[in-house]
Design a protein around this motif. Structure first.
Motif, PDB file in Angstrom:
ATOM      1  N   LYS A 340       0.809  -1.259   0.111  1.00 61.23           N
ATOM      2  CA  LYS A 340      -0.079  -0.079   0.245  1.00 61.23           C
ATOM      3  C   LYS A 340       0.910   0.906  -0.593  1.00 61.23           C
ATOM      4  CE  LYS A 340      -0.598   0.379   4.890  1.00 61.23           C
ATOM      5  NZ  LYS A 340       0.651  -0.201   5.644  1.00 61.23           N
ATOM      6  N   ARG A 341       0.394   2.544  -0.763  1.00 58.04           N
ATOM      7  CA  ARG A 341       0.826   3.374  -0.773  1.00 58.04           C
ATOM      8  C   ARG A 341      -0.343   5.078  -0.091  1.00 58.04           C
ATOM      9  NH1 ARG A 341       4.641   0.454  -0.751  1.00 58.04           N
ATOM     10  NH2 ARG A 341       6.152   0.922  -2.120  1.00 58.04           N
ATOM     11  N   TRP A 348      -3.672   3.609  -1.457  1.00 58.76           N
ATOM     12  CA  TRP A 348      -3.810   2.974  -2.754  1.00 58.76           C
ATOM     13  C   TRP A 348      -3.457   1.657  -2.888  1.00 58.76           C
ATOM     14  CZ3 TRP A 348       0.013   3.617  -7.105  1.00 58.76           C
ATOM     15  CH2 TRP A 348       0.130   2.638  -8.071  1.00 58.76           C
ATOM     16  N   ILE A 349      -3.859   0.584  -3.189  1.00 61.10           N
ATOM     17  CA  ILE A 349      -3.220  -1.242  -2.867  1.00 61.10           C
ATOM     18  C   ILE A 349      -3.179  -1.547  -4.347  1.00 61.10           C
ATOM     19  CG2 ILE A 349      -4.466  -2.587  -2.124  1.00 61.10           C
ATOM     20  CD1 ILE A 349      -5.102  -1.790   0.414  1.00 61.10           C
ATOM     21  N   ALA A 350      -2.101  -2.135  -4.252  1.00 62.78           N
ATOM     22  CA  ALA A 350      -1.947  -3.268  -5.548  1.00 62.78           C
ATOM     23  C   ALA A 350      -0.610  -3.703  -5.761  1.00 62.78           C
ATOM     24  CB  ALA A 350      -1.344  -2.105  -6.318  1.00 62.78           C
ATOM     25  N   PRO A 351      -0.228  -4.850  -6.348  1.00 63.76           N
ATOM     26  CA  PRO A 351       0.848  -6.044  -6.084  1.00 63.76           C
ATOM     27  C   PRO A 351       1.642  -5.622  -5.629  1.00 63.76           C
ATOM     28  CG  PRO A 351      -0.790  -6.148  -8.160  1.00 63.76           C
ATOM     29  CD  PRO A 351      -1.516  -5.221  -7.389  1.00 63.76           C
ATOM     30  N   ALA A 357       7.802  -1.505  -9.832  1.00 65.66           N
ATOM     31  CA  ALA A 357       7.824  -0.722 -11.480  1.00 65.66           C
ATOM     32  C   ALA A 357       7.137   0.804 -11.336  1.00 65.66           C
ATOM     33  CB  ALA A 357       6.823  -1.315 -12.178  1.00 65.66           C
ATOM     34  N   LYS A 358       6.202   1.298 -11.008  1.00 67.48           N
ATOM     35  CA  LYS A 358       5.012   2.296 -11.459  1.00 67.48           C
ATOM     36  C   LYS A 358       6.658   3.741 -10.408  1.00 67.48           C
ATOM     37  CE  LYS A 358       1.332   4.554 -10.602  1.00 67.48           C
ATOM     38  NZ  LYS A 358       1.703   6.535  -9.583  1.00 67.48           N
ATOM     39  N   GLU A 359       6.579   3.190  -9.178  1.00 69.47           N
ATOM     40  CA  GLU A 359       7.499   3.917  -8.059  1.00 69.47           C
ATOM     41  C   GLU A 359       9.071   4.583  -9.583  1.00 69.47           C
ATOM     42  OE1 GLU A 359       7.984   2.889  -4.758  1.00 69.47           O
ATOM     43  OE2 GLU A 359       6.370   3.418  -4.212  1.00 69.47           O
ATOM     44  N   LYS A 360       9.414   3.123 -10.105  1.00 70.08           N
ATOM     45  CA  LYS A 360      10.620   3.071 -10.664  1.00 70.08           C
ATOM     46  C   LYS A 360      10.441   3.722 -12.003  1.00 70.08           C
ATOM     47  CE  LYS A 360      13.771   0.138 -13.081  1.00 70.08           C
ATOM     48  NZ  LYS A 360      14.192  -1.057 -13.685  1.00 70.08           N
ATOM     49  N   LEU A 361       9.113   3.557 -12.714  1.00 69.42           N
ATOM     50  CA  LEU A 361       8.627   4.675 -14.059  1.00 69.42           C
ATOM     51  C   LEU A 361       8.678   6.056 -13.561  1.00 69.42           C
ATOM     52  CD1 LEU A 361       6.419   2.371 -16.146  1.00 69.42           C
ATOM     53  CD2 LEU A 361       8.645   3.716 -16.331  1.00 69.42           C
ATOM     54  N   GLU A 362       8.578   6.742 -12.364  1.00 72.99           N
ATOM     55  CA  GLU A 362       7.803   8.050 -11.859  1.00 72.99           C
ATOM     56  C   GLU A 362       9.793   8.852 -11.823  1.00 72.99           C
ATOM     57  OE1 GLU A 362       5.342   7.759  -8.399  1.00 72.99           O
ATOM     58  OE2 GLU A 362       3.520   7.950  -9.990  1.00 72.99           O
ATOM     59  N   LEU A 363       9.930   7.981 -11.101  1.00 75.63           N
ATOM     60  CA  LEU A 363      11.628   8.628 -10.738  1.00 75.63           C
ATOM     61  C   LEU A 363      12.710   8.851 -12.071  1.00 75.63           C
ATOM     62  CD1 LEU A 363      13.142   5.834  -7.065  1.00 75.63           C
ATOM     63  CD2 LEU A 363      11.893   8.278  -7.323  1.00 75.63           C
TER      64      LEU A 363
END
Length: 744
Positions: A340-341, A348-351, A357-363
């Motif tokens: 969760k975040r 927000w809950i996700a695998p 992967a999403k945080e990596k793309l944002e960075l």
């Protein structure tokens, strides 16, 4: 023929497809658009054994039991019916009967929730019969001191269950974790405290012979000491014996039952480095329910906005008893590999992999934007921090004292004063760390205006300004006051005699005389007599000394007697000397110095004593100087709680008694020095140390044999007694300057 053959082939293929489609079952209208059930009535009745039964009547038959959970503050039982509407005329009832205060029925979309408010902790059981759902409530209250089992889970429909495995593990925070693998999720479990132990009862459950054992888990360094498992009739009993103060919690995911025992003592109770669960406690019992539905229950309970990713799927079997809701959420997420975040009241809950992967793309996107962002230049005027030091901080260097601690001393400062030079602690950058600037950022400075020039992206410049604003502050100033007390207490007593006999001529025959005074009887004229004593050295000279170590006496008091015998022409001279002295003194030195935080300071006062080096061969005599100083050197460090750590050195020199060696008179220097580190609160006084010296003397000088004669032997001996005490004490009082100004 060929065209005809192709036509027949295509016709046969279409016929086969039509036959296959006709054989498929067609969905009914009810399946395509399922009709939601409706709650028509809620009634309360009295059950057996002082129980209360809430009867919920539905329009259609109920296929599954509702999702149920309880809360402990306040005490509630919540029932959720999916695909159900409410046809009740009133949304709430207040029966005020037994353990039930009231209930409310709330409809949200195609889901209906029944909230039953209770007067206290209550055990419940759910049953269904066609279009009826029965909630059987029993009061969980018991007389004080009676251990009551907590019904963790009701027994499932199966009549016999089993235990597959029992394992013990040490948690990452030092807690005990007992893992029990069950044959199926429907095993009934009761938990209670039995004396100083935790007793877990698995209802209608068998235990294989290899698992009937007693485990000694002391070596795991957890609260649990032993774990014993054995059969008790038709049930299986698990007995855990902890030590000290402890607490426990239990939860079940699928076939795995977990019992955790946490210590409430020592470092494990501090909660450092582990998650702290502060949410309201609830109890959950889900049998093969969708994860999304469980998360929706927690969202309704907490009032938070929970957003789940489209990839969150699957069912979960979960049993929790009196667990904080945030811990319950973590257990569910760990069981399904989710994370969760949280942002404000939105979660927000996700695998885990999807979030990573999403945080990596944002960075990566943020880094690309930073690489393309425009560069600007900023002029930062500094007030208290030097621009060179600010540049070192921005470039990831640490500021330290280049000459501090052992490298600054009173001796070095005294040498600097004598030679016209000084040693000051200078700050310099040491060590290379992570740069605060981006890879395109550069800095420079101007010391004349104390300005730092920064060229970087606007976001990095804002970060630099925030950092410099926190360190560009005035340093605290400290007043350090020292008191050096040198006290002495001396006592001395001397007694001696001088006796002489020598011939005289006849001109002085018949004269006698007695004199008193503070000078020697021999070699001096007696003004109070008519006799002039003859010069010369007495035959027995055991006069009183004029000093004893560091204790100096005045001239001893004397009593002299001279007898002249005319017949024998002889002179007999006798002189008695006695002295008693009592000296007390105290010397107080009080140096003071003010300095800034972490800046060494020194104050000294004294003189330089010359001493002569005799000529040797062709080398002429030379004159050198030796320092005799009173010195106070301090290096303070003010902590955030106004406690001060002091690196301090105090030295007090004094001229000693001059001595003559080889015809050259020299003056020695008595040195007293202390060098230490001490922690003192603001305004308090610390005693750095003390030197106590005591010299006791009892000396006798006598003429052999004659000095041992009783009474008469005192004319042939000298007695000296002395007691010299010297004490050095050093007091140190630091004060932060603002507090000193406030007191004045």
């Amino acid at each position: 023929m060929k065209a005809k053959f192709l036509f027949l082939r295509l016709a046969a293929r279409h016929l086969i497809w039509l036959v296959a489609i006709s054989l498929l079952p067609m969905p009914s209208h009810a399946e395509a658009n399922p009709t939601p059930n409706a709650l028509n009535a809620v009634t309360l009745a009295q059950g057996n054994n002082d129980s209360q039964v809430i009867k919920l009547v539905f329009k259609n038959s109920v296929e599954e039991l509702p999702i149920a959970f309880t809360t402990s503050n306040p005490h509630r039982l919540v029932l959720d019916f999916p695909a159900t509407t409410s046809a009740l005329p009133r949304a709430s009832e207040n029966p005020e009967s037994g353990s039930i205060k009231n209930w409310q029925v709330v409809q949200a979309g195609e889901r209906t929730r029944v909230v039953i408010n209770l007067t206290g902790p209550t055990a419940y059981e759910l049953r269904k019969d066609r279009n009826l759902v029965l909630a059987v409530l029993r009061d969980a209250g018991t007389p004080p001191g009676t251990p009551t089992p907590a019904r963790f889970a009701e027994t499932g429909p199966a009549t016999a269950h089993g235990i597959r495995d029992i394992d013990f593990r040490r948690g990452k925070d030092g807690e005990s974790r007992i893992l029990v693998t069950l044959s199926d999720p429907g095993v009934g479990v009761d938990i209670k405290k039995q004396g100083s132990a935790i007793q877990v009862e698995f209802l209608n459950t068998s235990l294989p012979t290899p698992l009937q054992r007693r485990l000694d888990v002391t070596d795991f360094a957890t609260p649990a000491q032993t774990v014993e498992t054995f059969e008790q009739g038709k049930n299986t009993r698990l007995l855990v014996m902890p030590k000290g103060k402890w607490d426990y919690s239990a939860y079940q995911t699928g076939n795995l039952f977990t019992l955790e025992v946490r210590s409430l003592e020592g470092t494990q109770a501090d909660g450092q480095g582990k998650p702290q669960y502060t949410g309201e406690k609830l109890s959950l019992n889900f049998q093969n329910v969708e994860v999304r539905s469980v998360l929706q229950v927690i969202a309704d309970f907490t009032g938070l906005n929970i957003i789940t990713s489209d990839t969150v799927s699957g069912n979960v079997t979960l049993r929790l008893k009196d667990v904080p809701w945030d811990q319950a959420m973590d257990i569910i997420l760990r069981a399904k590999g989710l994370d969760k975040r949280a942002t404000g009241n939105v979660i927000w809950i996700a695998p885990r992999d999807e979030l990573a992967a999403k945080e990596k793309l944002e960075l990566e996107a943020r880094q690309q934007i930073a690489d393309l962002e425009d560069i600007t230049t900023e002029f930062i005027r500094l007030n208290y921090l030097r621009a060179s030091e600010a540049q070192a901080i921005i470039n990831g260097q640490s500021l330290g004292a280049a000459q501090s601690g052992e490298r600054v001393s009173c001796s070095a400062q005294a040498a600097g004063v004598g030679g016209g030079a000084t040693q000051a602690a200078t700050a310099s950058g040491t060590g290379i760390g992570q740069r605060i600037l981006s890879k395109r950022g550069v800095t420079s400075y101007d010391l004349k205006t104390n300005t730092l020039f920064v060229q970087d992206t606007p976001s990095k410049i804002r970060e630099v300004k925030e950092i410099l604003s926190s360190v560009d502050v005035p340093s605290k100033q400290v007043l350090i006051e020292a008191r050096i007390v040198l006290a002495d207490d001396s006592f001395g007593r001397t007694l001696g005699a001088r006796l002489g006999i020598q011939g005289r001529d006849s001109s002085h025959a018949g004269q006698t005389g007695i004199r008193l005074g503070l000078s020697n009887a021999y070699g001096a004229s007696a003004t109070n007599t008519t006799l002039t004593t003859p010069p010369g050295i007495p035959n027995v000279n055991l006069g009183a000394p004029s000093s004893l170590g560091t204790l100096a006496f005045a001239s001893p008091a004397t009593l002299g007697v001279t007898l002249i015998n005319a017949a024998s022409s002889a002179v007999i001279g006798l002189e008695l000397q006695a002295m008693e002295a009592d000296q007390r003194g105290k010397i107080v030195s009080n140096p003071r110095v003010i300095t800034q935080n972490q800046k060494p300071a020194v104050i000294l006062q004294g003189q330089q004593i010359p001493y002569v080096t005799p000529a040797s061969g062709t080398s002429p005599a030379t004159v050198s100087f030796k320092d005799a100083f009173l010195c106070l050197l301090v290096d303070p460090q003010v902590l955030n709680n106004d406690t001060i750590i002091l690196n301090v050195e105090v030295q007090k020199d004094a001229t000693g008694t001059a001595i003559t060696l080889g015809g050259v008179t020299s003056t020695p220097i008595d040195t007293k020095r202390v060098k230490t580190q001490v922690r003192v609160k603001n305004g308090e006084t610390a005693v750095l140390g003390g030197i106590f010296e005591q010299t006791t003397r009892d000396d006798t000088q006598k003429v052999p044999i004659l000095g041992d004669i009783p009474l008469f032997g005192h004319l042939f001996k000298s007695n000296v007694k002395g007691d010299i005490k010297t004490e050095l004490l050093i007091f140190l009082t630091p004060r932060i300057l603002d507090d000193v100004a406030a007191m004045q």
